[in-house]
Design a protein around this motif. Structure first.
Motif, PDB file in Angstrom:
ATOM      1  N   ASN A  10       0.825  -1.204   0.000  1.00  0.00           N
ATOM      2  CA  ASN A  10       0.000   0.000   0.000  1.00  0.00           C
ATOM      3  C   ASN A  10       0.862   1.258   0.000  1.00  0.00           C
ATOM      4  O   ASN A  10       0.493   2.272  -0.603  1.00  0.00           O
ATOM      5  N   LEU A  11       1.988   1.212   0.670  1.00  0.00           N
ATOM      6  CA  LEU A  11       2.906   2.350   0.670  1.00  0.00           C
ATOM      7  C   LEU A  11       3.482   2.555  -0.720  1.00  0.00           C
ATOM      8  O   LEU A  11       3.529   3.694  -1.233  1.00  0.00           O
ATOM      9  N   ILE A  12       3.935   1.484  -1.353  1.00  0.00           N
ATOM     10  CA  ILE A  12       4.497   1.585  -2.699  1.00  0.00           C
ATOM     11  C   ILE A  12       3.456   2.108  -3.685  1.00  0.00           C
ATOM     12  O   ILE A  12       3.734   3.010  -4.491  1.00  0.00           O
ATOM     13  N   VAL A  13       2.258   1.540  -3.624  1.00  0.00           N
ATOM     14  CA  VAL A  13       1.196   1.946  -4.541  1.00  0.00           C
ATOM     15  C   VAL A  13       0.823   3.409  -4.330  1.00  0.00           C
ATOM     16  O   VAL A  13       0.582   4.142  -5.300  1.00  0.00           O
ATOM     17  N   ASP A  14       0.780   3.847  -3.079  1.00  0.00           N
ATOM     18  CA  ASP A  14       0.446   5.240  -2.802  1.00  0.00           C
ATOM     19  C   ASP A  14       1.455   6.183  -3.453  1.00  0.00           C
ATOM     20  O   ASP A  14       1.080   7.200  -4.048  1.00  0.00           O
ATOM     21  N   ILE A  15       2.734   5.850  -3.365  1.00  0.00           N
ATOM     22  CA  ILE A  15       3.766   6.678  -3.984  1.00  0.00           C
ATOM     23  C   ILE A  15       3.638   6.642  -5.501  1.00  0.00           C
ATOM     24  O   ILE A  15       3.777   7.670  -6.182  1.00  0.00           O
ATOM     25  N   ALA A  16       3.353   5.466  -6.048  1.00  0.00           N
ATOM     26  CA  ALA A  16       3.189   5.335  -7.491  1.00  0.00           C
ATOM     27  C   ALA A  16       1.953   6.087  -7.988  1.00  0.00           C
ATOM     28  O   ALA A  16       1.929   6.582  -9.115  1.00  0.00           O
ATOM     29  N   ARG A  17       0.943   6.183  -7.169  1.00  0.00           N
ATOM     30  CA  ARG A  17      -0.277   6.891  -7.560  1.00  0.00           C
ATOM     31  C   ARG A  17      -0.118   8.409  -7.506  1.00  0.00           C
ATOM     32  O   ARG A  17      -0.723   9.133  -8.297  1.00  0.00           O
ATOM     33  N   HIS A  18       0.707   8.890  -6.598  1.00  0.00           N
ATOM     34  CA  HIS A  18       0.779  10.334  -6.377  1.00  0.00           C
ATOM     35  C   HIS A  18       2.060  10.990  -6.910  1.00  0.00           C
ATOM     36  O   HIS A  18       1.991  12.009  -7.590  1.00  0.00           O
ATOM     37  N   SER A  19       3.202  10.427  -6.590  1.00  0.00           N
ATOM     38  CA  SER A  19       4.466  11.090  -6.915  1.00  0.00           C
ATOM     39  C   SER A  19       5.169  10.517  -8.145  1.00  0.00           C
ATOM     40  O   SER A  19       5.921  11.229  -8.800  1.00  0.00           O
TER      41      SER A  19
END
Length: 411
Positions: A307-316
């Motif tokens: 979820n942390l990796i995906v969040d970064i991939a979705r936003h930054s």
């Protein structure tokens, strides 16, 4: 210009300043007047300083122009120094610091080193100090800045005071601060805790982690402690400077491994760790992508880390989202694990106008499905595709319900 009688003028000045609706600039004007009088009659001009001191500096005046223009000879500088030292008065420490800053280069000598340290030791609570003018004294005492920092750190730590240093001190004077990296780190953490404007662009932070990359861990620990009453930390867009260290990946991996112990992230908004991945240079972006993909390979079986990796991939790093998704499903097709990952976030989308949020959700799930369909895993992906189609159908069903509800309400 005629010479002005100091006492009469000062009393008139105090009155005019007290009735002014906006007294900004009054002290600068006073400084110019005192300097002009000193240029015409030095001792008479200095009586203005005595008047200010005798009235306990009620106007909050700090001499600058007069010091810059008059501290040019041994005799004048000693005369003014004696005036300053004759009494205690408000902002005396600022007068002393201004004296050191503006003393002529040819008058600087070793006797001022101890006086500078004594002034810093006497700084009152909430005082601030700048180091530009003091840099000239390093030719006499190379360790002066180191000694001053130790005094300031001790005052803040042991005497329960708050002494501020200039916000860019580490960025501008990193080399002059010596080789004691622990002292520099301690100063940074202390100043960052007591002020909101210290090293805003993190250029000083970058200099520290290039010498000791472990400082990133210390900084984050301090940051979470400082903001312990906040549920989430706010993004710091300048922390992308971590990639200026050539050895930051192992440290970042350590931080990622324990992120859930620092912050109970629920997938709403952006995780603070996006701070490390925004607006990267081409070289840093390549390293960051490799880091995230490798971390995915090593931790795909942990939905919290995914979820942390995906969040970064979705936003930054949106260009990485497809790679992360395809890499994940190539490593595991476990549907229970896949469903726990917030591929489209875990909150509503902020939109303007008459927009059906469920239509947007369905569109997000269609996009995720289209990426999954690029994989050549075939029948292995049937459970995941079935799950995605169900999410799309549920969203569309709810979208239809929303339209019907709105039609009835508007009728």
């Amino acid at each position: 210009m005629e010479l002005i009688e100091p006492t009469l003028f000062y009393n008139t000045f105090i009155y005019l300043k007290s009735i002014a609706k906006n007294d900004w600039g009054y002290n600068n004007s006073f400084d110019l007047i005192v300097d002009e009088n000193c240029s015409r009659n030095f001792e008479l001009g200095c009586q203005f300083l005595t008047e200010v001191i005798n009235a306990d500096n009620q106007i909050g005046y700090v001499p600058r122009t007069i010091f810059r223009n008059q501290l040019t000879t041994q005799e004048k500088s000693q005369y003014i120094w004696n005036i300053i030292q004759g009494n205690n008065f408000k902002y005396r420490y600022s007068w002393e610091l201004s004296f050191y800053d503006n003393l002529a280069d040819n008058l600087i000598n070793e006797k001022y080193i101890e006086q500078i340290k004594d002034t810093v030791k006497r700084l009152p609570d909430k005082a601030s100090i700048r180091f530009e003018g003091l840099k000239r004294y390093l030719s006499i005492e190379p360790n002066l800045f180191v000694e001053l920092l130790q005094i300031i750190i001790d005052k803040n730590e042991k005497q329960n005071e708050t002494i501020f240093v200039q916000f860019n001190i580490i960025e501008d004077y990193f080399e002059e601060l010596g080789n004691d990296i622990d002292l520099i780190k301690k100063l940074y953490l202390q100043q960052d805790s007591i002020g909101n404007h210290f090293d805003l662009t993190r250029k000083g932070f970058s200099k520290i982690i290039q010498r000791d990359e472990n400082f990133l861990i210390e900084y984050l620990d301090n940051l979470y402690l400082k903001n312990e009453n906040q549920y989430y930390l706010h993004e710091d867009r300048y922390l992308n400077v971590i990639w200026e260290s050539t050895k930051i990946e192992p440290i970042l991996k350590n931080i990622f491994d324990f992120h859930d112990k620092k912050e109970a992230y629920l997938g709403i908004g952006e995780h603070f760790y996006n701070s490390f991945f925004g607006n990267l240079s081409q070289e840093a972006s390549i390293r960051a992508k490799n880091f995230l993909l490798n971390y995915c390979k090593e931790n795909y079986d942990s939905y919290k880390k995914m979820n942390l990796i995906v969040d970064i991939a979705r936003h930054s790093m949106k260009e990485l989202f497809e790679d992360v998704l395809l890499l994940f499903i190539s490593l595991t097709q476990e549907i229970d694990l896949f469903s726990k990952i917030w591929w489209r976030g875990n909150g509503g989308t902020v939109v303007c106008g008459d927009v059906n949020l469920s239509d947007l959700e369905a569109s997000d799930w269609r996009n995720i499905l289209s990426i999954v369909e690029k994989s050549d895993l075939g029948i292995k992906l049937i459970p995941i595709k079935k799950y995605l189609n169900s999410q799309i159908e549920n969203a569309l069903r709810y979208a239809d319900w929303e339209r019907k509800r709105k039609f009835i309400e508007d009728d």
